[in-house]
Design an enzyme around this catalytic site. Structure first.
Site, mmCIF file in Angstrom:
data_model
loop_
_atom_site.group_PDB
_atom_site.id
_atom_site.type_symbol
_atom_site.label_atom_id
_atom_site.label_comp_id
_atom_site.label_asym_id
_atom_site.label_seq_id
_atom_site.Cartn_x
_atom_site.Cartn_y
_atom_site.Cartn_z
ATOM 1 N N HIS A 96 13.312 -21.708 -23.822
ATOM 2 C CA HIS A 96 13.695 -20.619 -22.921
ATOM 3 C C HIS A 96 14.245 -19.526 -23.840
ATOM 4 O O HIS A 96 15.448 -19.396 -24.043
ATOM 5 C CB HIS A 96 14.764 -21.073 -21.920
ATOM 6 C CG HIS A 96 15.368 -19.930 -21.146
ATOM 7 N ND1 HIS A 96 14.628 -19.109 -20.323
ATOM 8 C CD2 HIS A 96 16.634 -19.445 -21.095
ATOM 9 C CE1 HIS A 96 15.411 -18.185 -19.804
ATOM 10 N NE2 HIS A 96 16.635 -18.355 -20.264
ATOM 11 N N TYR B 151 39.020 -28.219 -15.675
ATOM 12 C CA TYR B 151 37.913 -29.082 -16.109
ATOM 13 C C TYR B 151 38.099 -30.488 -15.535
ATOM 14 O O TYR B 151 37.164 -31.099 -15.032
ATOM 15 C CB TYR B 151 37.869 -29.182 -17.642
ATOM 16 C CG TYR B 151 37.631 -27.885 -18.371
ATOM 17 C CD1 TYR B 151 36.670 -26.981 -17.945
ATOM 18 C CD2 TYR B 151 38.364 -27.568 -19.517
ATOM 19 C CE1 TYR B 151 36.451 -25.791 -18.632
ATOM 20 C CE2 TYR B 151 38.152 -26.393 -20.215
ATOM 21 C CZ TYR B 151 37.198 -25.505 -19.756
ATOM 22 O OH TYR B 151 36.978 -24.337 -20.442
ATOM 23 N N ASP C 73 11.578 -18.570 -16.253
ATOM 24 C CA ASP C 73 10.446 -17.820 -16.826
ATOM 25 C C ASP C 73 9.169 -18.103 -16.023
ATOM 26 O O ASP C 73 8.332 -17.220 -15.838
ATOM 27 C CB ASP C 73 10.259 -18.225 -18.295
ATOM 28 C CG ASP C 73 11.570 -18.148 -19.047
ATOM 29 O OD1 ASP C 73 12.054 -17.031 -19.262
ATOM 30 O OD2 ASP C 73 12.117 -19.208 -19.389
ATOM 31 N N PRO D 229 21.741 -20.963 -25.536
ATOM 32 C CA PRO D 229 20.332 -21.309 -25.322
ATOM 33 C C PRO D 229 20.260 -22.634 -24.555
ATOM 34 O O PRO D 229 20.663 -23.673 -25.075
ATOM 35 C CB PRO D 229 19.779 -21.455 -26.738
ATOM 36 C CG PRO D 229 20.983 -21.733 -27.599
ATOM 37 C CD PRO D 229 22.171 -21.142 -26.937
HETATM 38 N N1 LIG Z 1 19.026 -20.462 -18.497
HETATM 39 C C1 LIG Z 1 18.737 -19.316 -17.919
HETATM 40 O O1 LIG Z 1 17.631 -19.107 -17.441
HETATM 41 C C2 LIG Z 1 19.814 -18.264 -17.873
HETATM 42 C C3 LIG Z 1 19.647 -17.087 -17.129
HETATM 43 C C4 LIG Z 1 20.667 -16.149 -17.118
HETATM 44 C C5 LIG Z 1 21.819 -16.367 -17.872
HETATM 45 N N2 LIG Z 1 21.941 -17.520 -18.571
HETATM 46 C C6 LIG Z 1 23.147 -17.814 -19.350
HETATM 47 O O2 LIG Z 1 24.220 -18.122 -18.468
HETATM 48 C C7 LIG Z 1 25.449 -17.875 -19.137
HETATM 49 C C8 LIG Z 1 26.356 -17.039 -18.256
HETATM 50 O O3 LIG Z 1 25.831 -15.749 -18.129
HETATM 51 P P1 LIG Z 1 26.559 -14.675 -17.176
HETATM 52 O O4 LIG Z 1 25.646 -13.511 -17.075
HETATM 53 O O5 LIG Z 1 27.049 -15.331 -15.949
HETATM 54 O O6 LIG Z 1 27.821 -14.271 -18.083
HETATM 55 P P2 LIG Z 1 29.217 -13.731 -17.549
HETATM 56 O O7 LIG Z 1 29.896 -13.142 -18.726
HETATM 57 O O8 LIG Z 1 29.036 -12.899 -16.341
HETATM 58 O O9 LIG Z 1 29.991 -15.049 -17.090
HETATM 59 C C9 LIG Z 1 30.329 -16.072 -17.959
HETATM 60 C C10 LIG Z 1 31.668 -16.627 -17.515
HETATM 61 O O10 LIG Z 1 31.958 -17.795 -18.292
HETATM 62 C C11 LIG Z 1 33.368 -17.793 -18.522
HETATM 63 N N3 LIG Z 1 33.631 -18.672 -19.665
HETATM 64 C C12 LIG Z 1 33.289 -18.469 -20.954
HETATM 65 N N4 LIG Z 1 33.678 -19.524 -21.707
HETATM 66 C C13 LIG Z 1 34.271 -20.403 -20.853
HETATM 67 C C14 LIG Z 1 34.848 -21.685 -21.028
HETATM 68 N N5 LIG Z 1 34.919 -22.263 -22.231
HETATM 69 N N6 LIG Z 1 35.356 -22.303 -19.930
HETATM 70 C C15 LIG Z 1 35.298 -21.725 -18.706
HETATM 71 N N7 LIG Z 1 34.758 -20.517 -18.489
HETATM 72 C C16 LIG Z 1 34.243 -19.867 -19.549
HETATM 73 C C17 LIG Z 1 33.725 -16.338 -18.772
HETATM 74 O O11 LIG Z 1 35.100 -16.093 -18.569
HETATM 75 C C18 LIG Z 1 32.832 -15.646 -17.740
HETATM 76 O O12 LIG Z 1 33.499 -15.416 -16.522
HETATM 77 C C19 LIG Z 1 25.080 -17.232 -20.475
HETATM 78 O O13 LIG Z 1 25.032 -18.223 -21.470
HETATM 79 C C20 LIG Z 1 23.688 -16.696 -20.215
HETATM 80 O O14 LIG Z 1 22.919 -16.535 -21.392
HETATM 81 C C21 LIG Z 1 20.971 -18.458 -18.587
#
Ligand SMILES: NC(=O)c1ccc[n+]([C@@H]2O[C@H](COP(=O)([O-])OP(=O)(O)OC[C@H]3O[C@@H](n4cnc5c(N)ncnc54)[C@H](O)[C@@H]3O)[C@@H](O)[C@H]2O)c1
Length: 306
Positions: free
Chosen positions: A172, A63, A145, A118
């Site tokens: 969203h 970080y 979206d 979210p």
């Molecule tokens: N805003 C949007 O339109 C949108 C679209 C798709 C997904 N998302 C969101 O994006 C996020 C990720 O989704 P994803 O499919 O990549 O999930 P994923 O599980 O494939 O990847 C998430 C990663 O984050 C890591 N992680 C979790 N907590 C952590 C922390 N405190 N520090 C560092 N790394 C950490 C995990 O180890 C994992 O590798 C979710 O919250 C999902 O809902 C948002």
């Protein structure tokens, strides 16, 4: 420009790969709490260096190592096994709060793009925890979206998705809605276009398809990637190239639609400084009711866990 990505899973990877493929930045650093993942994602993207518009320095770090970044994308969390994005707030809020504090304490002074869901409530949290000006905390909001809406309408009307000016407003999440009164095709309002080019479809059905699209992709492959990767990169592109693009992102509302003190999606002008203008659309009574419903949903959830 230096990009940082915290959360190197499906979404983080898609953002990094798309940014490299488009040549948007010169340096990308991944972070993930899962041992070895950030480094592996960086190496995998670096392996395709010969095919990018220019060389992109790829690395991984803590970080604190994110302090020198110009933009940091937050993509921690997961949608797998989740039924409503709001469930992720209580699950991950404390973690997001802790690492944002660490990154800011380390000296990060750029722009946060919050994709973690979210994403509107998380952006609201990041804004409050970071102490940054509102312009420098952007939730990806209903940008994805809206892209889905544009594609869905383009397929129905048999036109280029780039010529559809869709508007998905609010959360969203489940309370999002299409502001049909503001949708345009090229230079014509949707109603005007349909009068000249009749096409039968149910607006409710289109709205539901857009709302449910993420869940259909997740049912099949466990996560979403291409849409969100490209959408986030359109925000990065607007910042890096000071494009002043109008994108539906979540920003702090201060009186727009009679709503205050919450991150919600409305069209915003994005440039080098982040959110440079928050645009308020003229909406009809039904649409105002629906955006206020999103406000209620998000504020109730925020209050529940404060
Ligand atoms: N805003 C949007 O339109 C949108 C679209 C798709 C997904 N998302 C969101 O994006 C996020 C990720 O989704 P994803 O499919 O990549 O999930 P994923 O599980 O494939 O990847 C998430 C990663 O984050 C890591 N992680 C979790 N907590 C952590 C922390 N405190 N520090 C560092 N790394 C950490 C995990 O180890 C994992 O590798 C979710 O919250 C999902 O809902 C948002």
């Amino acid at each position: 420009m230096k990009l940082g990505i915290i959360g190197s899973g499906a979404v983080g990877f898609a953002v990094g790969y798309t940014a490299a493929r488009l040549g948007l930045v010169s340096d990308i650093k991944f972070n993930d709490k899962k041992e070895g993942l950030a480094k592996a994602q960086a190496m995998d993207i670096e392996d395709a260096s010969s095919f990018y518009p220019h060389y992109v320095k790829m690395s991984s770090g803590s970080y604190r190592d994110m302090a020198d970044r110009d933009i940091i994308v937050l993509a921690t969390g997961t949608l797998d096994g989740i039924k409503d994005r709001l469930e992720e707030y209580v699950m991950y809020k404390d973690q997001v709060e802790a690492y944002v504090k660490e990154v800011v304490d380390a000296g990060f002074d750029g722009i946060f793009i919050v994709v973690s869901n979210p994403c509107d409530l998380m952006a609201d949290l990041v804004y409050r925890v970071s102490g940054f000006e509102k312009e420098r905390v952007i939730g990806s909001g209903t940008a994805l979206d809206t892209t889905r809406l544009n594609t869905t309408l383009a397929k129905l009307l048999d036109i280029d998705p780039k010529d559809v000016r869709g508007v998905t407003l609010g959360e969203h999440g489940e309370s999002q809605f299409v502001a049909w009164s503001r949708v345009a095709i090229g230079n014509m309002s949707l109603d005007e276009y349909l009068k000249a080019n009749p096409c039968e479809f149910s607006r409710d059905e289109v709205e539901n398809l857009v709302r449910e699209r993420a869940w259909r992709v997740i049912d099949g492959k466990g996560h979403t990637q291409c849409g969100i990767g490209s959408t986030v990169c359109s925000i990065i592109d607007a910042i890096v190239n000071d494009k002043k693009s109008t994108i539906l992102v979540a920003s702090l509302l201060e009186g727009q639609y009679g709503i205050d003190d919450i991150y919600l999606s409305t069209p915003c002008v994005i440039g080098r400084k982040g959110v440079e203008k928050v645009l308020e659309l003229e909406l009809n009574d039904e649409e105002i009711k629906r955006i206020k419903h999103s406000e209620e949903v998000l504020k109730a959830n925020r209050a529940k866990y404060e």
